[in-house]
Design an enzyme around this catalytic site. Structure first.
Site, PDB file in Angstrom:
ATOM      1  N   ASP A 173       0.840  -1.195   0.000  1.00  0.00           N
ATOM      2  CA  ASP A 173       0.000   0.000   0.000  1.00  0.00           C
ATOM      3  C   ASP A 173       0.880   1.252   0.000  1.00  0.00           C
ATOM      4  OD1 ASP A 173      -2.127  -1.712   0.204  1.00  0.00           O
ATOM      5  OD2 ASP A 173      -2.351  -1.465   2.369  1.00  0.00           O
TER       6      ASP A 173
HETATM    7  N1  URA Z   1      -1.256  -5.935   3.803  1.00  0.00           N
HETATM    8  C1  URA Z   1      -1.759  -4.672   3.798  1.00  0.00           C
HETATM    9  O1  URA Z   1      -2.818  -4.414   4.361  1.00  0.00           O
HETATM   10  N2  URA Z   1      -1.050  -3.721   3.169  1.00  0.00           N
HETATM   11  C2  URA Z   1       0.141  -3.948   2.560  1.00  0.00           C
HETATM   12  O2  URA Z   1       0.740  -3.026   2.022  1.00  0.00           O
HETATM   13  C3  URA Z   1       0.641  -5.258   2.586  1.00  0.00           C
HETATM   14  C4  URA Z   1      -0.078  -6.231   3.221  1.00  0.00           C
END
Ligand code: URA
Length: 236
Positions: free
Chosen positions: A105
Site C-alpha cells: 500500500d
Molecule cells: N497488507 C496490507 O494491508 N497492506 C500492505 O501493504 C501489505 C499487506
C-alpha cells in the site's frame, strides 16, 4: 549459447531505446569481440565481448533490485501524477520492463523487489509456492492470545474471503510480527480489522529467507545477487 539481436542486447543492457541503440550502432559506437559492428540486426552470442560507448558489457538476462519503499510512493511502474517505486531506481540499475513484485500500500514501507523477470515475480507472489512475507505491524490497540489463535486458524475477512493460516507473534502490547504467504488486497489491515484493531504502521521486513538489510535506508535500492534471489524460496 543464448543469442539475441545486437540492437536488443545494446538496448536492454545499456538502458537505451531500441531506436537510439540502432542509431548509435550505425554510427560505430558499439563493438563485438574488439571490432566495430554496424549491422544492428546481427544475431550475437550474449556472452560475447561487447562494448557500447566504450563501456564493457556484463550481460545479465534479468535484474533484481531490492528497494526499501518509503511512505507515499506507489507500488507501480509508472503513474501520471504520483511518484512510483520504479522512479526511485537509480540510473545505473534502470532497464525497460521493470515492475514491482506484488504491491505494498502507499503508506506501507519496507521490502519490495523490482525486476524485469516476470516468471520470478509470479513464483514469489503465487500462494502456491508458499513464500512467506513477514511484516512488523503497529496497532491502535492491545494484542491478545486469542488473536494469535484466530490468525493461526485462518481469518475470514469481513466480505467472507477465507485467508490461509497466518503466524502472529506479539512483540509488545501493540506491535506484532505477522507472516502470510498470500497477498490479498489490504490483507493485513483487513485481517486485523476482523479482530477489532486498526493498523497505524506497516513495514515488510522479509520475503522468504531474505530480509531487508538494516543499512538500506528508506528510498534506497540495492541490486540482488542470484544467491540472494534463491534465498527467497527458502522459507524462514
Ligand atoms: N497488507 C496490507 O494491508 N497492506 C500492505 O501493504 C501489505 C499487506
Amino acid at each position: 549459447m543464448k543469442q539475441e539481436r545486437f540492437d536488443k542486447i545494446i538496448s536492454t543492457q545499456f538502458n537505451v531505446s531500441r531506436r537510439d541503440a540502432r542509431i548509435a550502432i550505425r554510427r560505430g559506437k558499439a563493438t563485438l569481440n574488439g571490432k566495430v559492428l554496424r549491422d544492428f540486426g546481427t544475431l550475437v552470442d550474449v556472452d560475447s565481448e561487447i562494448t557500447f560507448n566504450g563501456q564493457a558489457l556484463n550481460y545479465k538476462q534479468y535484474i533484481y533490485i531490492l528497494i526499501n519503499k518509503p511512505k507515499g510512493v506507489l507500488s507501480a511502474s509508472s503513474d501520471k501524477k504520483k511518484q512510483t517505486v520504479v522512479d526511485l531506481v537509480p540510473e545505473n540499475l534502470r532497464r525497460n520492463g521493470l515492475s514491482p513484485v506484488g504491491r505494498l500500500d502507499k503508506d506501507t514501507t519496507g521490502f519490495l523487489i523490482i525486476t524485469d523477470d516476470g516468471e520470478f515475480a509470479h513464483k514469489a507472489i503465487s500462494p502456491k509456492y508458499e513464500v512467506y512475507k513477514s511484516y512488523i505491524v503497529t496497532l491502535d490497540g492491545k494484542l491478545t492470545d486469542d488473536m494469535v489463535k484466530a490468525f493461526a486458524d485462518g481469518i475470514v475477512l469481513a466480505d467472507g474471503t477465507p485467508c490461509r493460516k497466518a503466524e502472529l507473534s506479539i512483540l509488545s502490547e501493540n506491535i506484532a510480527r505477522v507472516k502470510i504467504c498470500e497477498g490479498k488486497y489490504h490483507q493485513i489491515k483487513r485481517m486485523f480489522g476482523v479482530v477489532g484493531l486498526g493498523v497505524n504502521e506497516l513495514k515488510r521486513e522479509a520475503v522468504g529467507g531474505l530480509s531487508l538489510p538494516e543499512d538500506l535506508e528508506e528510498g534506497a535500492c540495492k541490486e540482488l545477487s542470484m544467491e540472494e534471489i534463491q534465498s527467497i524460496f527458502t522459507n524462514c
